[in-house]
Enzyme design. Structure first.
Site, PDB file in Angstrom:
ATOM      1  N   HIS A  31      -6.444  62.752 -26.613  1.00 47.54           N
ATOM      2  CA  HIS A  31      -5.070  62.695 -26.069  1.00 47.54           C
ATOM      3  C   HIS A  31      -4.631  63.914 -24.970  1.00 47.54           C
ATOM      4  CE1 HIS A  31      -4.151  59.880 -29.149  1.00 47.54           C
ATOM      5  NE2 HIS A  31      -3.697  60.642 -29.846  1.00 47.54           N
ATOM      6  N   ASP A  71      -6.107  54.689 -26.423  1.00 47.58           N
ATOM      7  CA  ASP A  71      -5.546  55.889 -26.467  1.00 47.58           C
ATOM      8  C   ASP A  71      -4.087  55.725 -26.387  1.00 47.58           C
ATOM      9  OD1 ASP A  71      -4.317  58.437 -26.540  1.00 47.58           O
ATOM     10  OD2 ASP A  71      -5.992  59.537 -25.427  1.00 47.58           O
ATOM     11  N   HIS A  72      -3.200  55.664 -27.293  1.00 49.45           N
ATOM     12  CA  HIS A  72      -1.819  55.175 -27.292  1.00 49.45           C
ATOM     13  C   HIS A  72      -1.079  56.226 -26.404  1.00 49.45           C
ATOM     14  CE1 HIS A  72      -1.164  58.258 -30.589  1.00 49.45           C
ATOM     15  NE2 HIS A  72      -0.071  58.254 -30.029  1.00 49.45           N
TER      16      HIS A  72
END
Length: 483
Positions: free
Chosen positions: A236, A173-174
């Site tokens: 996110h 998950d960036h």
């Protein structure tokens, strides 16, 4: 850096690879973070040769990388690491051909980065095992979303787990690689100022907003089957919620940190039945204006059904049923084609017990993730002049200014290096993914059983009116709500 590695990027001609992964690897090379023996192999179905792929990546890299950071001589050296292998990742026989091309591992780390549709995760993992490419030095990276429901996530996790042990699975998950997200942990656990007041007795509510001005762009075929809940909130926003709400881990390592995040997800109060209508809002953007330009409605976007009822906006009132957060609502909001691009966490503190002055706004901690990374604390101070006229002022920590001598790393740079080095701290564990789906699934089912089309909102606004009422119902308002 002393780790030799083969970085295999499945989906190597896709947007993620060209816009994020290759530029991130270029920066790691430029910073001398990669071993001389790191090879980067892009894999895709497109029938092109290596020279054509190098030209493609350079064109995108020049567009993505700041002019001051793109150095042709450095790129030339970096491109020597790059290669391209045309293959159909759904065909098992192609992986035998890939194994012959790669040759013997000889202790090399092999990172299989699946920048592909989630439907290919299981076939690729199975085919890697059949071809002998999933040995003890092999790691697999999975992009979100992991499935589209709890059942599908369980199926994917089980199938991948049959090939790779959990310690070699990296669910990325960036957002967790962003500097300010990690600074949130430093802010909480390294400063005595905040820990005593980081609880229900002092915090009124928390807002987490991830707003985009873009539409679905070229992702219509994917997005129309996913929507804002699956695409953004399930991963996110819930990850950001976990970092705000988690208890201090026993130590700063992957097991401890991820264990505390799971506890938060498991403590989320279920939203079921009639609560789905009262505590959630879904919306879909219509035509409007953004940045002085007219934009079309969602249902006219490329590869989107004209009668689509997919949500492009979602707002949720979440509650955490534990001793620290009981009674504190967490308002989560995300959407496309909104008034401005921003990702923010707003911690709103309670009023002082006794209002000594006529004007006194609440204190807020504003943690901005994008477009700029900063942390500010809103306080009340006396304005110059006669009398006690109070005005809000901000104590700012602009991370770019505070560390101006150090280049800001992009999220994927940090995460890719962590995978190569075997550090899973900033990645999601299997039980995290499943706990998130366990909370989200009843909301999705509630939307289906109490069928309502998403509420319309004009592009260039902050979402449907119902989202404003969701928070104003309790005397609160969204931070920086557009008028």
């Amino acid at each position: 850096m002393s780790i030799s590695c083969d970085m295999l990027v499945f989906g190597g001609t896709g947007d993620l690879a060209l816009h994020k992964l290759i530029p991130a690897l270029y920066h790691l090379h430029r910073e001398n973070r990669l071993h001389d023996d790191v090879r980067i192999i892009a894999l895709a179905r497109q029938d092109i040769d290596r020279d054509a792929y190098l030209a493609l990546t350079e064109r995108h890299a020049r567009a993505e990388i700041a002019r001051s950071d793109f150095e042709p001589a450095v790129w030339d050296r970096f491109s020597q690491r790059l290669d391209y292998f045309a293959m159909d990742a759904s065909q098992r026989s192609e992986f035998i051909r890939l194994a012959h091309y790669l040759g013997q591992a000889e202790g090399r780390v092999r990172v299989h980065y699946l920048a592909t549709a989630p439907t290919l995760f299981v076939p690729i993992a199975s085919n890697l095992e059949s071809a002998g490419l999933a040995g003890e030095n092999a790691r697999i990276v999975l992009e979100k979303p992991i499935g589209h429901s709890l059942d599908s996530a369980l199926e994917i996790n089980e199938a991948i787990g049959m090939v790779f042990p959990e310690s070699r699975i990296y669910r990325i998950d960036h957002y967790l690689g962003k500097e300010t997200v990690q600074n949130l942990m430093a802010l909480r656990f390294a400063n005595a100022l905040f820990e005593p007041i980081w609880r229900a007795g002092h915090i009124d509510h928390v807002q987490i907003t991830v707003a985009e001005t873009l539409g679905v762009e070229n992702r219509g075929s994917y997005y129309d089957h996913a929507g804002a809940m699956r695409d953004m909130l399930q991963n996110h926003l819930l990850q950001l919620l976990c970092l705000v709400a988690m208890e201090a881990p026993v130590r700063f390592d992957a097991k401890s940190i991820r264990g505390e995040k799971v506890k938060v997800l498991e403590a989320l109060k279920p939203i079921t039945g009639g609560d789905v209508q009262d505590k959630t809002v879904r919306g879909q953007y219509g035509a409007g204006r953004i940045g002085g330009h007219d934009v079309q409605a969602y249902y006219f976007e490329k590869n989107v059904d004209n009668d689509s009822d997919t949500e492009t906006f979602v707002a949720v009132k979440a509650e955490i049923d534990n001793w620290r957060w009981a009674g504190v609502p967490f308002y989560l909001r995300t959407g496309k084609r909104m008034a401005r691009k921003r990702s923010e966490i707003i911690i709103t503190f309670k009023q002082v017990p006794h209002q000594l002055f006529s004007k006194g706004e609440v204190n807020r901690l504003v943690i901005s993730l994008q477009p700029e990374e900063s942390i500010s604390l809103q306080l009340m101070a006396k304005a110059p002049g006669k009398g006690m006229q109070l005005e809000p002022v901000e104590l700012d920590l602009n991370l770019a200014h505070a560390f101006s001598s150090t280049r800001r790393w992009e999220a994927y740079e940090r995460l890719l290096l962590d995978v190569i080095e075997g550090d899973s701290t900033l990645f999601m564990r299997r039980d995290e993914v499943e706990a998130a789906w366990n909370w989200v699934d009843p909301i999705l089912r509630g939307w289906q059983s109490h069928y309502r089309k998403p509420r319309p909102y004009p592009a260039g606004t902050d979402g449907p009116e119902q989202a404003r009422r969701l928070i104003e119902h309790q005397g609160r308002q969204w931070w920086r709500q557009a008028t």
